[in-house]
Scaffold this active site. Structure first.
Site, PDB file in Angstrom:
ATOM      1  N   ASP A   1      -3.480  -1.012  10.424  1.00 34.72           N
ATOM      2  CA  ASP A   1      -3.600  -1.018   8.954  1.00 34.72           C
ATOM      3  C   ASP A   1      -4.249  -2.298   8.421  1.00 34.72           C
ATOM      4  O   ASP A   1      -4.554  -2.383   7.228  1.00 34.72           O
ATOM      5  CB  ASP A   1      -2.204  -0.927   8.302  1.00 34.72           C
ATOM      6  CG  ASP A   1      -1.672   0.496   8.271  1.00 34.72           C
ATOM      7  OD1 ASP A   1      -2.441   1.429   8.554  1.00 34.72           O
ATOM      8  OD2 ASP A   1      -0.475   0.655   7.952  1.00 34.72           O
TER       9      ASP A   1
ATOM     10  N   GLY B   1       7.093   1.232   5.203  1.00 34.23           N
ATOM     11  CA  GLY B   1       5.938   2.123   5.102  1.00 34.23           C
ATOM     12  C   GLY B   1       5.008   1.687   3.987  1.00 34.23           C
ATOM     13  O   GLY B   1       4.112   2.425   3.577  1.00 34.23           O
TER      14      GLY B   1
ATOM     15  N   LYS C   1       0.842  -1.201   0.000  1.00 31.86           N
ATOM     16  CA  LYS C   1       0.000   0.000   0.000  1.00 31.86           C
ATOM     17  C   LYS C   1       0.868   1.238   0.000  1.00 31.86           C
ATOM     18  O   LYS C   1       2.060   1.206   0.367  1.00 31.86           O
ATOM     19  CB  LYS C   1      -0.956   0.030   1.199  1.00 31.86           C
ATOM     20  CG  LYS C   1      -0.300   0.076   2.600  1.00 31.86           C
ATOM     21  CD  LYS C   1       0.074   1.452   3.132  1.00 31.86           C
ATOM     22  CE  LYS C   1       0.535   1.395   4.592  1.00 31.86           C
ATOM     23  NZ  LYS C   1       1.506   2.429   4.946  1.00 31.86           N
TER      24      LYS C   1
ATOM     25  N   PRO D   1       9.198  -4.623   0.274  1.00 30.22           N
ATOM     26  CA  PRO D   1      10.287  -4.239   1.183  1.00 30.22           C
ATOM     27  C   PRO D   1       9.794  -4.187   2.640  1.00 30.22           C
ATOM     28  O   PRO D   1       8.678  -3.737   2.898  1.00 30.22           O
ATOM     29  CB  PRO D   1      10.686  -2.845   0.676  1.00 30.22           C
ATOM     30  CG  PRO D   1      10.254  -2.820  -0.758  1.00 30.22           C
ATOM     31  CD  PRO D   1       9.022  -3.676  -0.842  1.00 30.22           C
TER      32      PRO D   1
ATOM     33  N   ALA E   1       9.333  -3.231   6.520  1.00 26.69           N
ATOM     34  CA  ALA E   1       9.301  -2.044   7.401  1.00 26.69           C
ATOM     35  C   ALA E   1       9.644  -0.765   6.639  1.00 26.69           C
ATOM     36  O   ALA E   1      10.415   0.070   7.088  1.00 26.69           O
ATOM     37  CB  ALA E   1      10.262  -2.232   8.591  1.00 26.69           C
TER      38      ALA E   1
HETATM   39  O1  C5P Z   1      -1.571  -0.662  15.199  1.00 22.36           O
HETATM   40  P1  C5P Z   1      -0.133  -1.035  15.059  1.00 22.36           P
HETATM   41  O2  C5P Z   1       0.214  -2.272  15.852  1.00 22.36           O
HETATM   42  O3  C5P Z   1       0.316  -1.133  13.648  1.00 22.36           O
HETATM   43  O4  C5P Z   1       0.685   0.156  15.691  1.00 22.36           O
HETATM   44  C1  C5P Z   1       2.044   0.082  16.010  1.00 22.36           C
HETATM   45  C2  C5P Z   1       2.397   1.241  16.929  1.00 22.36           C
HETATM   46  O5  C5P Z   1       2.225   2.475  16.224  1.00 22.36           O
HETATM   47  C3  C5P Z   1       1.469   1.350  18.138  1.00 22.36           C
HETATM   48  O6  C5P Z   1       1.966   0.610  19.213  1.00 22.36           O
HETATM   49  C4  C5P Z   1       1.540   2.842  18.423  1.00 22.36           C
HETATM   50  O7  C5P Z   1       2.723   3.159  19.095  1.00 22.36           O
HETATM   51  C5  C5P Z   1       1.638   3.450  17.052  1.00 22.36           C
HETATM   52  N1  C5P Z   1       0.346   3.883  16.478  1.00 22.36           N
HETATM   53  C6  C5P Z   1      -0.285   5.015  16.974  1.00 22.36           C
HETATM   54  N2  C5P Z   1      -1.456   5.427  16.409  1.00 22.36           N
HETATM   55  C7  C5P Z   1      -2.009   4.779  15.362  1.00 22.36           C
HETATM   56  C8  C5P Z   1      -1.372   3.637  14.834  1.00 22.36           C
HETATM   57  C9  C5P Z   1      -0.193   3.220  15.406  1.00 22.36           C
HETATM   58  O8  C5P Z   1       0.193   5.640  17.935  1.00 22.36           O
HETATM   59  N3  C5P Z   1      -3.143   5.216  14.827  1.00 22.36           N
END
Ligand code: C5P
Length: 295
Positions: free
Chosen positions: A136, A98, A12, A94, A96
């Protein structure tokens, strides 16, 4: 026990990402446009088996915290079944960067396992499981283009823009990248969400992408953490990609093009300049693929 399903897990791009606030649960409220693309995609094959297990071409990603493996366990628990599945995962997105590879693998594993195990789990329930795996992951169950709000799990479908993308994914490893960059945000990085919402309104009205609205809240913290990456936008502009933007929390950068031939030419120029330190590809909007029975 028999059967085997195959499914592609697309990458994405974020076409603009604004952080609008910090939430009581520790997450951040954001406004972003997500778009599934091809290439690249990961390849998943899920076969009936006694236990849940994973075989992956990158051994560093084969541990118990692999998100696709966790997805299989969660769905199995939710459905109260004990059947297993053998997942074979070939990584091409790839890592990590983004570009959502791990989240996409998890969503594809949920779709393939629902088919393999012949479950009647409704889409809404699958989305709830996906949301617990990562912010995501629910998007990757639907794919295409969507406006994502809240934690990233509140989705509104959008028409995909009629453009192609030049993507620059630097070979840069940033330890605990996503939490580190979220933690590095300060109040000046927050915004109202107006730019991304305006972009979403344009797409809904059938207009093309406005590249001046491709803002990303992680630009300041990413370039502060890794000053070498701050050179990427200028390198991309010199090669003819006039509107570079970060995807997700980076380090991948993206630039949209109306003309695919021009995009190919710019990608070739970029490969000559920085091909030794980054993967460069031309991608187009692609829909979510569905699992196909192959045996
Ligand atoms: O949801 P996910 O596990 O992908 O998120 C990884 C980290 O990114 C979370 O632990 C948090 O620190 C941060 N995050 C956030 N706000 C979001 C999505 C992710 O702070 N909307």
């Amino acid at each position: 026990m028999s059967g085997c399903f195959r499914i592609a897990a697309p990458a994405k791009l974020n076409l603009g990402l604004e952080i609008v606030g910090k939430r009581a649960d520790g997450y951040h409220d954001l406004v972003t446009i997500l778009q599934t693309i091809a290439p690249p995609d990961d390849d998943l094959e899920l076969a009936a088996a006694t236990y849940v297990r994973l075989r992956i071409d990158d051994p560093e990603l084969g541990g118990p915290d692999n998100l696709a493996l966790q997805a299989l366990h969660r769905l199995r628990t939710d459905a109260r079944i004990t059947t297993g599945a053998a997942l074979r995962l070939t990584k091409r997105i790839p890592i990590a960067a983004g570009l959502g590879g791990a989240s996409s693998d998890a969503a594809s594993a949920l779709l393939a396992a629902r088919a393999l195990w012949n479950l009647d789990t409704p889409d809404a329930r699958l989305a709830a499981i996906a949301g617990r795996l990562g912010s995501d992951v629910p998007f990757f169950l639907i794919g295409g283009a969507a406006l994502a709000e809240g934690r990233g799990t509140e989705l509104t479908r959008l028409p995909s823009p009629p453009v192609v993308f030049v993507v620059v994914a630097p070979h840069a490893t940033i330890l605990r990248k996503t939490p580190t960059l979220y933690a590095a945000l300060d109040s000046a990085d927050y915004s109202s969400g107006a730019a991304v919402r305006e972009q979403a309104a344009r797409l809904c009205a059938g207009n093309s992408l406005d590249p001046t609205l491709l803002v990303n809240a992680f630009a300041r913290p990413l370039y502060a953490l890794r000053p070498d990456l701050a050179e990427i936008p200028a390198i991309m502009r010199r090669a003819g990609a006039m509107h570079p933007a970060i995807s997700g929390a980076g380090p991948a950068h993206v630039a949209p093009f109306i003309d695919p031939e021009r995009a190919k030419w710019v990608a070739t120029t970029l490969r000559a300049a920085v091909g030794h330190v980054a993967r460069i590809f031309v991608a187009h909007p692609a829909p979510r693929a569905q699992p196909r029975r192959i045996r």
